[in-house]
Design a protein around this motif. Sequence first.
Motif, mmCIF file in Angstrom:
data_model
loop_
_atom_site.group_PDB
_atom_site.id
_atom_site.type_symbol
_atom_site.label_atom_id
_atom_site.label_comp_id
_atom_site.label_asym_id
_atom_site.label_seq_id
_atom_site.Cartn_x
_atom_site.Cartn_y
_atom_site.Cartn_z
ATOM 1 N N ASP A 119 3.196 9.240 -1.294
ATOM 2 C CA ASP A 119 4.450 9.315 -0.550
ATOM 3 C C ASP A 119 5.622 9.266 -1.521
ATOM 4 O OD1 ASP A 119 3.569 9.142 2.364
ATOM 5 O OD2 ASP A 119 2.558 7.387 1.517
ATOM 6 N N PRO A 120 6.781 9.782 -1.137
ATOM 7 C CA PRO A 120 7.903 9.841 -2.080
ATOM 8 C C PRO A 120 8.648 8.532 -2.276
ATOM 9 C CG PRO A 120 8.531 10.833 0.027
ATOM 10 C CD PRO A 120 7.062 10.534 0.117
ATOM 11 N N GLU A 121 8.467 7.547 -1.383
ATOM 12 C CA GLU A 121 9.262 6.329 -1.453
ATOM 13 C C GLU A 121 8.837 5.432 -2.619
ATOM 14 O OE1 GLU A 121 9.536 7.915 2.633
ATOM 15 O OE2 GLU A 121 7.874 7.473 1.267
ATOM 16 N N ARG A 122 9.797 4.673 -3.132
ATOM 17 C CA ARG A 122 9.516 3.664 -4.153
ATOM 18 C C ARG A 122 8.639 2.578 -3.543
ATOM 19 N NH1 ARG A 122 14.748 1.015 -5.518
ATOM 20 N NH2 ARG A 122 14.120 -0.617 -4.078
ATOM 21 N N LEU A 123 7.585 2.160 -4.260
ATOM 22 C CA LEU A 123 6.621 1.217 -3.709
ATOM 23 C C LEU A 123 6.970 -0.241 -3.985
ATOM 24 C CD1 LEU A 123 3.240 3.063 -4.369
ATOM 25 C CD2 LEU A 123 4.720 3.116 -2.359
ATOM 26 N N ASN A 124 7.994 -0.484 -4.781
ATOM 27 C CA ASN A 124 8.542 -1.842 -4.961
ATOM 28 C C ASN A 124 7.565 -2.818 -5.608
ATOM 29 O OD1 ASN A 124 10.939 -0.977 -3.772
ATOM 30 N ND2 ASN A 124 10.241 -1.520 -1.725
ATOM 31 N N LEU A 125 7.147 -2.483 -6.804
ATOM 32 C CA LEU A 125 6.390 -3.418 -7.620
ATOM 33 C C LEU A 125 7.348 -4.458 -8.176
ATOM 34 C CD1 LEU A 125 3.541 -3.945 -8.890
ATOM 35 C CD2 LEU A 125 4.359 -2.696 -10.893
ATOM 36 N N GLY A 126 6.889 -5.710 -8.261
ATOM 37 C CA GLY A 126 7.728 -6.757 -8.825
ATOM 38 C C GLY A 126 8.118 -6.453 -10.261
ATOM 39 N N PHE A 127 9.353 -6.838 -10.630
ATOM 40 C CA PHE A 127 9.893 -6.542 -11.958
ATOM 41 C C PHE A 127 10.479 -7.824 -12.533
ATOM 42 C CE2 PHE A 127 12.988 -4.513 -14.928
ATOM 43 C CZ PHE A 127 12.096 -3.672 -15.595
ATOM 44 N N ASP A 128 9.897 -8.270 -13.653
ATOM 45 C CA ASP A 128 10.360 -9.474 -14.343
ATOM 46 C C ASP A 128 11.437 -9.071 -15.340
ATOM 47 O OD1 ASP A 128 10.720 -11.776 -15.829
ATOM 48 O OD2 ASP A 128 8.842 -11.541 -16.948
ATOM 49 N N ARG A 129 12.660 -9.556 -15.143
ATOM 50 C CA ARG A 129 13.783 -9.151 -15.992
ATOM 51 C C ARG A 129 14.028 -10.118 -17.146
ATOM 52 N NH1 ARG A 129 18.842 -6.909 -12.884
ATOM 53 N NH2 ARG A 129 18.989 -5.856 -14.894
ATOM 54 N N ASN A 130 13.133 -11.096 -17.325
ATOM 55 C CA ASN A 130 13.310 -12.063 -18.402
ATOM 56 C C ASN A 130 12.516 -11.719 -19.654
ATOM 57 O OD1 ASN A 130 14.944 -14.607 -17.367
ATOM 58 N ND2 ASN A 130 13.698 -13.856 -15.661
ATOM 59 N N ILE A 131 11.413 -11.012 -19.519
ATOM 60 C CA ILE A 131 10.603 -10.595 -20.664
ATOM 61 C C ILE A 131 10.653 -9.075 -20.749
ATOM 62 C CG2 ILE A 131 8.310 -10.567 -21.694
ATOM 63 C CD1 ILE A 131 7.696 -13.150 -20.283
ATOM 64 N N ASP A 132 11.146 -8.563 -21.852
ATOM 65 C CA ASP A 132 11.340 -7.117 -21.981
ATOM 66 C C ASP A 132 10.131 -6.469 -22.644
ATOM 67 O OD1 ASP A 132 12.304 -4.571 -22.027
ATOM 68 O OD2 ASP A 132 13.728 -4.900 -23.671
ATOM 69 N N GLN A 133 9.332 -5.789 -21.836
ATOM 70 C CA GLN A 133 8.246 -4.940 -22.326
ATOM 71 C C GLN A 133 8.408 -3.553 -21.723
ATOM 72 O OE1 GLN A 133 6.183 -5.605 -24.615
ATOM 73 N NE2 GLN A 133 5.967 -7.821 -24.753
ATOM 74 N N SER A 134 9.662 -3.109 -21.647
ATOM 75 C CA SER A 134 9.953 -1.824 -21.010
ATOM 76 C C SER A 134 9.347 -0.651 -21.758
ATOM 77 C CB SER A 134 11.466 -1.634 -20.878
ATOM 78 O OG SER A 134 12.110 -1.791 -22.127
ATOM 79 N N ASP A 135 9.088 -0.808 -23.067
ATOM 80 C CA ASP A 135 8.501 0.295 -23.820
ATOM 81 C C ASP A 135 7.030 0.501 -23.485
ATOM 82 O OD1 ASP A 135 7.769 -2.084 -24.949
ATOM 83 O OD2 ASP A 135 8.014 -1.444 -27.023
ATOM 84 N N GLU A 136 6.465 -0.371 -22.653
ATOM 85 C CA GLU A 136 5.081 -0.193 -22.202
ATOM 86 C C GLU A 136 5.017 0.400 -20.797
ATOM 87 O OE1 GLU A 136 2.994 -0.581 -24.403
ATOM 88 O OE2 GLU A 136 3.751 -2.097 -25.796
ATOM 89 N N ILE A 137 6.163 0.710 -20.203
ATOM 90 C CA ILE A 137 6.228 1.243 -18.832
ATOM 91 C C ILE A 137 6.502 2.738 -18.895
ATOM 92 C CG2 ILE A 137 7.378 1.112 -16.594
ATOM 93 C CD1 ILE A 137 8.213 -1.747 -17.310
ATOM 94 N N PHE A 138 5.572 3.541 -18.355
ATOM 95 C CA PHE A 138 5.705 4.994 -18.346
ATOM 96 C C PHE A 138 5.679 5.483 -16.899
ATOM 97 C CE2 PHE A 138 4.205 3.852 -22.465
ATOM 98 C CZ PHE A 138 4.646 4.820 -23.352
ATOM 99 N N TYR A 139 6.388 6.572 -16.657
ATOM 100 C CA TYR A 139 6.353 7.168 -15.325
ATOM 101 C C TYR A 139 6.482 8.677 -15.436
ATOM 102 C CZ TYR A 139 11.475 7.761 -15.419
ATOM 103 O OH TYR A 139 12.762 8.131 -15.727
ATOM 104 N N SER A 140 5.948 9.345 -14.428
ATOM 105 C CA SER A 140 6.000 10.811 -14.378
ATOM 106 C C SER A 140 6.382 11.240 -12.978
ATOM 107 C CB SER A 140 4.642 11.416 -14.749
ATOM 108 O OG SER A 140 4.652 12.818 -14.572
ATOM 109 N N VAL A 141 7.282 12.205 -12.887
ATOM 110 C CA VAL A 141 7.692 12.736 -11.586
ATOM 111 C C VAL A 141 7.375 14.227 -11.465
ATOM 112 C CG1 VAL A 141 9.485 11.012 -11.234
ATOM 113 C CG2 VAL A 141 10.041 13.126 -12.449
ATOM 114 N N ASP A 142 6.566 14.738 -12.413
ATOM 115 C CA ASP A 142 6.195 16.157 -12.363
ATOM 116 C C ASP A 142 4.689 16.330 -12.393
ATOM 117 O OD1 ASP A 142 5.624 15.470 -14.950
ATOM 118 O OD2 ASP A 142 7.009 16.892 -15.887
ATOM 119 N N GLY A 143 3.982 15.421 -11.699
ATOM 120 C CA GLY A 143 2.537 15.559 -11.592
ATOM 121 C C GLY A 143 1.778 15.160 -12.838
#
Length: 736
Positions: free
Chosen positions: A605-629
């Motif tokens: 489905d197109p909606e955001r699924l709302n996974l919890g996000f911890d804003r105190n520990i930054d490991q954003s470089d381990e988070i990947f996403y794709s919107v083109d299949g």
Amino acid sequence: MKLLALLIFVLCFSSSNLGQLQLGPLTQNPFLTGIYLEKEFSIDSTFVYATDTITLPFFDDFTTNKIQQYAPDFDNPLTTSVLYYYLIDQATTLPISNGIDFTNQVTFRRYYDPVEGTFSDSTFSPQAVNVADFSSYPVNYEPVDLYPPYYVYDTLSQDDISDTVWIELPPYTQDSVRQFFLPVSDANQLWIDNEVYHNYRFADHPRTLGVMTFDGLDATGYPYAIGTTSSGYADALTSKPIDLSSLSVTDSVYISFLYQPQGFGDEPEATDSLLLEFYDLESNSWNRIWGDTGKSVVPFQIVHLPLLNAAYFSNAFQFRFRNYGGLSGALDQFHLDMVSLREAIPPAFADTVFKDFSFVYPLNSLLTDYTSVPWDHYKASTESKMTESLEIVVFNGSTGPENYQDGAVEVSYDGNLEGSFTLQGFTLAEQQINYAALDFATSYHDLKSGYEFPRNLIGQYEEFDVTANASAQYPNYEPNDSTAFTQGFYNFYSYDDGSAEAAFGPTGTQARLAIHYEAYESDSLIGVNLCFVPSVNDVSDKLFLLTVWDDENGMPGAVLYEDDVFNPRSPIYSGSENQYLSYFFIDTMKVPVGNSFFVGWRQLDPERLNLGFDRNIDQSDEIFYSVDGGVSWLISPFSGSAMLRPIYSTEMDASLGMISHSDQIDVLVYPNPAVKEIWITNSLGISGTQKNLFDAMGRILVQTRAEKIDISAYSSGVYFIQNPELSNELVKVIKP
């Protein structure tokens, strides 16, 4: 708060118009929710508590929770009760007798003349009754004229028998409730209500550990007005009564506090506000003393206010903080810290400065990158896994520079000291001779060459108690110069600290989210722990497929596992403290993975699924996403960690009740429908496994390993049972 304003921090870093990665606010406070509490429709058997009166000085830095706790105690000798009747006769002031029904409709006796073909009505005399409202305390009575719940029809002819027509289910029947009253007394507890969220994570650079966060969630962590765009007064933090009767205006009594808008949470708009009010006992009214409107995050600001009204110097003075903002979630947040009420020693301003040396944030882990790893992975490793950059943030609350002292990190196991690290004072003070006045100091400490968690323990998992301390060379409030946590080694890898400050995920049909893990060794996954949190829209009916990818040059590559499209998953909102729910692979399959892999989902489905996000520990470089299949992958633009934890097939499998054969496991729930209790068994006869009871909104109501769940206290409706260690199936249960 406007609905469009709820979609904060929305950024798109792709040229594709199919979707994006979004970050949004929470609509539920997972640390407060616990078992969802339905609104009370009757005060029967409830308690009313009377708190003690405290004296000056009043001080709370929120390092610990000082909200008065209330526990019903029918056997306490101080407990009293009052019996309230639903129907009271106005004339006699006595309760109406049991077994007599009434209606508020005007009823009558009708006389029919068959000769003339006419009829006449004689209205029954009403009875003046006071009717109680049992939905709230104190009980209020409303005068109402009530009538017999029937009509009588007479025919004016010989040998006629009157016909009586009764009203079905007449609305007024005598009833009663008993309410209990109990005094509570604890001078260490300072506040009487618990609507505000006590936490250590939402504020940006507070001066001490712990703040109180105001938002649109009630005491159970549920929105005041879910699914609306309504704004209004929400949380309140009210002091206990304070005896100021021995003081006067000339004694220079001051209230001081620190506050901050937004922090790591949701930005309050200019139409939102935080207020301070004083209670005037003589006029029985609350007076607004101070307020500020919403804005984006700024450093904590200090407020000093004198008590200048003689009416406040009573034996029952109180003050309270309130917020005005959106009522549909954890929105429009303000954070409060360091509240003090005391007599000031001239000069008053200098006397109200909070001189304290304190940790700003709690510590989370002594490991590199992870807050938890499987114990058998750790004990099989040969290199030190201790962090090279343990971050410590402290605050010098003195008005002048202060000399540093060495600190320490101590590790204990089963109550015995295992090892320690020295925190060099020069490093703690950012390589300065002194801590700067009224300033923060951030330091990073290398633990690589010191103590390591012992690898010779034989448990299925291990926990170590870790305490850190640091101080400056002046007397200070000791609870703030140390912090403690538990270093756990469980059956998963985790980046996060277990606390969600936001919700996130990609948008767009067939969008993908993939979190990268660099494991200590190759092994097999059996599922994923996911922490979904409510945010703006309920997406618990949206579908996704769990997916595991191999590492291909640092990007998600070949698919190693994906759910069957005929058995998709949906987000489940647990409703308890940042609760992770286990999503096991189909047929308890074990999926071999190497040291480097990605795990996440492909959403249908197109909606955001709302996974919890911890804003105190930054490991954003381990988070990947794709919107083109999955053709191209992007890295998250948001600083933080995904609350997704891959579950390993480890020595814990036996204790988790995992089944490693291909037999079909059926979860059996009976009786269904059920009124009082339900039994949960399975086709293999396995006992002691985890059972979860959810309501229709996906909120978890019960977690147990017993075979029986009592549902008698819950209202009629649809519920769901999950036995996650044996099956991903949700079994629908109906309570008539």
